[in-house]
Design a protein around this motif. Structure first.
Motif: not given
Length: 198
Positions: A162-167, A169, A158-159, A171
Motif C-alpha cells: 500500500r502507500g508508496v508501493q516500493k517492493q 525497499s 505496509c510500504m 529499512t
C-alpha cells in the motif's frame, strides 16, 4: 525463573476475536458464512495470538535461564536471526534479519537465547526502531556486558502493498551501547555481519 516455550490460546480471547473477525469480514463486503471463510475468523484469532505472544514472554527471564559465569571478553556475534513482526500502524507484517553482538563482562548466555530475545520483541505490535532498542536494553540490563550492538534489516509490507508501493525497499535500524560506541569496535561488528564466513 524457568523458561518454557508453549503455544496456547485463551478460549475467552479466542471467542471474542472470532466474533470481531466475523464482523470485520462482513464490513469488508464478504460473507463470513460461505464455505471458504467459515473457519477463517477462528484461524485469524489463533494466528494473531500466536504472532503477538511476545506480550506473555519475558526476555530477561529467557536470558537468565542460561546465564553462565565465564571469563571471556571477546565479541560474541549472532547474525542473520530471522524475524517476523507486525507493524503497529497498519497491522501488516514486516520481516527480515537481526544481527546482535555483545562483549561479556563476566557473564555469557546461551546463543539460542539471543535469538529468543529477538522473537520476544518481534512477536508484538511493533515499529522497527523500538524493536531494535528493546533487544539491546534486554541484553544490557540482564548480562551487564561491556557493550551491545543490534542491527535490524527488514522489509515492510505496509510500504510494499500500500502507500508508496516500493517492493524492493529495505529499512535498516541500529543501536549501539558501551564499547560499540567506539568507532573501532563498531566497525569490527559491522564488518563481521557484512562478511560471509561460512
Amino acid at each position: 525463573m524457568a523458561y518454557e516455550k508453549k503455544e496456547s490460546y485463551d478460549p475467552d480471547v479466542t471467542r471474542q476475536l472470532v466474533e470481531h473477525y466475523q464482523q470485520t469480514l462482513s464490513l469488508l463486503g464478504e460473507d463470513p458464512e460461505r464455505e471458504g471463510l467459515i473457519k477463517t475468523p477462528e484461524r485469524m484469532a489463533k494466528a494473531m495470538q500466536y504472532i503477538t505472544q511476545g506480550y506473555q514472554l519475558d526476555a530477561k527471564a529467557i536470558l537468565e535461564s542460561a546465564k553462565f559465569h565465564e571469563d571471556v571478553s571477546e565479541m560474541i556475534v549472532v547474525k542473520d536471526i530471522e524475524l517476523y513482526s507486525m507493524c503497529e500502524h497498519h497491522l501488516l507484517p514486516f520481516f527480515g534479519k537481526a544481527h546482535v553482538a555483545y562483549i561479556p563482562n563476566g557473564y555469557i548466555t546461551g546463543l539460542s537465547k539471543i535469538a529468543r530475545v529477538v522473537d520476544v520483541y518481534a512477536k508484538r505490535l511493533q515499529v522497527q526502531e523500538r524493536l531494535t532498542t528493546q533487544i539491546l536494553q534486554a541484553i544490557k540490563e540482564t548480562l551487564n556486558p561491556l557493550g551491545v550492538a543490534v542491527v535490524v534489516e527488514a522489509s515492510h509490507l505496509c510500504m510494499m502493498m500500500r502507500g508508496v508501493q516500493k517492493q524492493n525497499s529495505v529499512t535498516t535500524t541500529s543501536a549501539f551501547w558501551g564499547e560499540f560506541e567506539r568507532n573501532e569496535t563498531r566497525s569490527e561488528f559491522l564488518k563481521l555481519i557484512s562478511s560471509s564466513l561460512h
